[in-house]
Every structure is written in structure tokens, then in C-alpha cells.
Design an enzyme around this catalytic site. Structure first.
Site, PDB file in Angstrom:
ATOM      1  N   LYS A  75      38.038  38.580  37.932  1.00 37.59           N
ATOM      2  CA  LYS A  75      39.259  38.156  38.468  1.00 37.59           C
ATOM      3  C   LYS A  75      39.981  37.419  37.580  1.00 37.59           C
ATOM      4  O   LYS A  75      39.993  36.854  36.513  1.00 37.59           O
ATOM      5  CB  LYS A  75      38.857  37.233  39.672  1.00 37.59           C
ATOM      6  CG  LYS A  75      38.428  38.152  40.801  1.00 37.59           C
ATOM      7  CD  LYS A  75      38.395  37.407  42.243  1.00 37.59           C
ATOM      8  CE  LYS A  75      38.204  38.543  43.194  1.00 37.59           C
ATOM      9  NZ  LYS A  75      37.865  37.464  44.588  1.00 37.59           N
ATOM     10  N   ARG A 123      29.465  39.538  44.272  1.00 33.24           N
ATOM     11  CA  ARG A 123      30.114  40.714  44.795  1.00 33.24           C
ATOM     12  C   ARG A 123      30.723  41.014  43.210  1.00 33.24           C
ATOM     13  O   ARG A 123      31.641  40.409  42.804  1.00 33.24           O
ATOM     14  CB  ARG A 123      31.273  40.536  45.747  1.00 33.24           C
ATOM     15  CG  ARG A 123      31.962  41.932  45.946  1.00 33.24           C
ATOM     16  CD  ARG A 123      33.077  41.485  46.943  1.00 33.24           C
ATOM     17  NE  ARG A 123      34.045  42.580  47.328  1.00 33.24           N
ATOM     18  CZ  ARG A 123      35.086  43.195  46.711  1.00 33.24           C
ATOM     19  NH1 ARG A 123      35.456  42.416  45.538  1.00 33.24           N
ATOM     20  NH2 ARG A 123      35.798  44.128  46.836  1.00 33.24           N
TER      21      ARG A 123
HETATM   22  N1  HH2 Z   1      37.621  40.119  46.549  1.00 29.20           N
HETATM   23  C1  HH2 Z   1      38.343  41.220  46.609  1.00 29.20           C
HETATM   24  C2  HH2 Z   1      38.216  41.910  47.564  1.00 29.20           C
HETATM   25  N2  HH2 Z   1      37.360  41.745  48.590  1.00 29.20           N
HETATM   26  N3  HH2 Z   1      35.506  40.231  49.404  1.00 29.20           N
HETATM   27  C3  HH2 Z   1      34.814  39.150  49.577  1.00 29.20           C
HETATM   28  N4  HH2 Z   1      33.803  38.680  50.598  1.00 29.20           N
HETATM   29  N5  HH2 Z   1      34.909  38.181  48.413  1.00 29.20           N
HETATM   30  C4  HH2 Z   1      35.921  38.414  47.351  1.00 29.20           C
HETATM   31  O1  HH2 Z   1      36.071  37.490  46.379  1.00 29.20           O
HETATM   32  C5  HH2 Z   1      36.715  39.498  47.419  1.00 29.20           C
HETATM   33  C6  HH2 Z   1      36.662  40.590  48.685  1.00 29.20           C
HETATM   34  C7  HH2 Z   1      39.410  41.504  45.402  1.00 29.20           C
HETATM   35  O2  HH2 Z   1      38.729  42.472  44.564  1.00 29.20           O
HETATM   36  P1  HH2 Z   1      38.659  43.902  44.205  1.00 29.20           P
HETATM   37  O3  HH2 Z   1      38.057  44.438  45.568  1.00 29.20           O
HETATM   38  O4  HH2 Z   1      38.213  44.137  43.120  1.00 29.20           O
HETATM   39  O5  HH2 Z   1      40.147  44.032  43.982  1.00 29.20           O
HETATM   40  P2  HH2 Z   1      41.301  44.588  45.068  1.00 29.20           P
HETATM   41  O6  HH2 Z   1      41.541  43.565  46.250  1.00 29.20           O
HETATM   42  O7  HH2 Z   1      42.794  44.698  44.315  1.00 29.20           O
HETATM   43  O8  HH2 Z   1      40.912  45.874  45.630  1.00 29.20           O
END
Ligand code: HH2
Length: 266
Positions: A203, A238
Site C-alpha cells: 500500500k 491480506r
Molecule cells: N484493501 C484493498 C482491497 N480490499 N479488503 C480488506 N478487508 N482490507 C483491505 O485493506 C483491502 C481490502 C485494496 O487493495 P487491492 O485489492 O490490492 O487493490 P485495489 O483496490 O486497487 O483492487
């Protein structure tokens, strides 16, 4: 102390670190199975980026992206669906998911209706992805995030949801100082008695702290925060880099995969 690893599988063109990597269903399935082999206890399948600035994706498009992959993965591993949509959550559970990873912290009625064996992750977010980083404000971020999550978790428990995870939502409507305060006091969330999930992998705070490192070059920071979370008593992290995270967690004395009981019913 035992901690589970949730592997991230974004079937999106625009996710901040793996956008466009897994839009082909066969490649997505292969990556999901690879994460299982690497030690992921849960694979988190999402069809909508919630990165800062992201626009919402409609239900039909989210379903087109995720359902085939969820159905293919579900016989092999516990699958969660990363969505804030009632319709997508329902369809994903029908397809074989058994955990709803809900960044809106509002979908517990869907989970309650699905019955035993289905869990819910309630994540804190201030605002909406499109604008959440514009000017987030808190009087006391640790107190406010905890109060919000505990209230949602208690409502879900009263509504019949048995498996509840709370997540401080690193990067979701939070400045660096807010993220650091929440990470510093993960023990407070753990002390609520609800299981805690943390997603800090790759992040933006890591880029800020590590001299502007781009999202594909934040492994060391991601591992450090996973280890920190484990030491605070967090139950699941995660992450994008499953193999490295599992190894790092083993080295700090966690039993690693298959120890936390989050697989759900066989
Ligand atoms: N962060 C993201 C998405 N989903 N769910 C939970 N429970 N906690 C988190 O910190 C979280 C999440 C964002 O990360 P990522 O899925 O890699 O990116 P994007 O939202 O651009 O798909």
C-alpha cells in the site's frame, strides 16, 4: 499465536498493484491455485478496484469478472469475495465463496441470510474510494475506527453472523499519520475480542515511507507489516506476495497456514 494468510486475486484492469494481471479466467485460476500451494488459507477474489480515485463497477461487470473464477477455485480453497455490492455478494456465495470481504462494512444481512459456514469481514473506510483521500479527518482515528467496527460487528452478531472479522482499512480515507496510528494500536482492535484482519500489502504508506518505492517494489515493507500484525495478535493478513509472507510469518514463530481455523467447513 497463529495467523492466516489471505491471498489477493484482483480480476480488474485497474487495481493499484495487480491490475490487468489476472483478467483472463484461466490465468486467474492458475494464480489462485499457486497461492494455495504457497500457503494461502483464503483467496480473496475481487472485481472492483477500491484504490483511491477508483470509480464504482456495476454488478453485472463484477459478476462477469469474478463468478467463473470463484466457482473454479472453491473446490480447492476457501474463497472470499471482495465486494460492497449485495447482488455480487449473493451471487458469489451461490458460486462457492464462503466469506464476504466487505470494505463498506454493511453487507452482514447477506451473510446472515446465507447461514452457518459463511463469514463476514467488516472494513473501515471514511468516504468513498473516488474521493476518500481528498481530506480525511479524525479527532482520534484509533478510537473512532474501533468504535465503528465494534458497533458493526455487534450488530452483525446480534443478526446471527457467527464468523466476524474487523479490519481497520489501511489506506481507506486515511493519511499516513492515521495509518501509522492504527498500525501502532492493532492491539486495541485485538482486545475487542473480534478476529482482526489487516491489509497493508504494497500500500501507499509503504511508498511514502520507503523513498517513493513503486507498488511492485514494496515487498520488504509489506513483510515487515505482516510480521508486526502477527506479533500484535492479528488473525489474518491480506497480501499479494503469499509465499514470502508465509515464510516470514513462520520465521517469527507463527504456526502458519492451516492453523487458524479459517478454512471453514470441509
Ligand atoms: N484493501 C484493498 C482491497 N480490499 N479488503 C480488506 N478487508 N482490507 C483491505 O485493506 C483491502 C481490502 C485494496 O487493495 P487491492 O485489492 O490490492 O487493490 P485495489 O483496490 O486497487 O483492487
Amino acid at each position: 499465536m497463529a495467523i492466516a494468510v489471505m491471498g489477493v486475486l484482483n480480476i480488474t484492469p485497474d487495481s493499484f498493484s495487480d491490475g490487468g494481471c489476472w483478467t483472463d479466467p484461466e490465468r486467474a485460476l492458475a494464480r489462485g491455485l499457486e497461492m494455495v500451494a504457497e500457503g494461502a488459507e483464503v483467496v480473496d477474489v475481487g472485481g472492483e478496484s477500491t484504490r483511491p480515485g477508483a470509480e464504482p463497477v456495476g454488478d453485472a461487470e463484477q459478476c462477469r469478472r469474478v463468478l467463473e473464477v470463484i466457482a473454479a477455485l472453491a473446490p480447492h480453497v476457501r474463497v472470499s469475495v471482495d465486494t460492497r455490492s449485495v447482488g455480487v455478494a449473493e451471487a458469489a456465495l451461490e458460486a462457492g465463496a464462503s466469506l464476504v470481504n466487505d470494505v463498506s462494512a454493511s453487507l452482514w444481512p447477506v451473510v446472515a441470510a446465507a447461514g452457518p459456514g459463511v463469514g463476514w469481514v467488516a472494513m473501515h473506510m471514511q468516504g468513498e474510494p473516488a474521493t476518500m483521500q481528498a481530506d480525511p479527518r479524525y479527532a482520534d482515528v484509533v478510537v473512532e475506527v474501533q468504535a465503528f467496527l465494534v458497533a458493526r460487528a455487534r450488530a452483525a452478531r446480534a443478526g446471527g453472523v457467527e464468523e466476524i472479522w474487523i479490519d481497520p482499512g489501511i489506506g481507506f480515507g486515511k493519511l499516513l499519520e492515521h495509518n501509522l496510528a492504527l498500525l501502532a494500536r492493532l492491539d486495541r482492535l485485538v482486545a475487542t475480542g473480534f478476529s482482526v484482519l489487516v491489509g497493508a500489502s504494497r500500500k501507499g504508506l509503504l511508498g511514502t515511507l520507503l523513498d517513493g518505492a513503486p507498488s511492485h517494489d514494496r515487498l520488504e515493507g509489506s513483510l515487515a507489516l505482516a510480521v508486526w500484525a502477527a506479533c500484535q495478535g492479528v488473525g489474518m493478513v491480506r497480501v499479494h506476495d503469499v509465499a514470502a509472507t508465509v515464510d516470514a510469518l513462520r520465521l517469527v514463530g507463527d504456526a502458519g497456514p492451516r492453523s487458524s481455523g479459517v478454512r471453514g467447513p470441509a
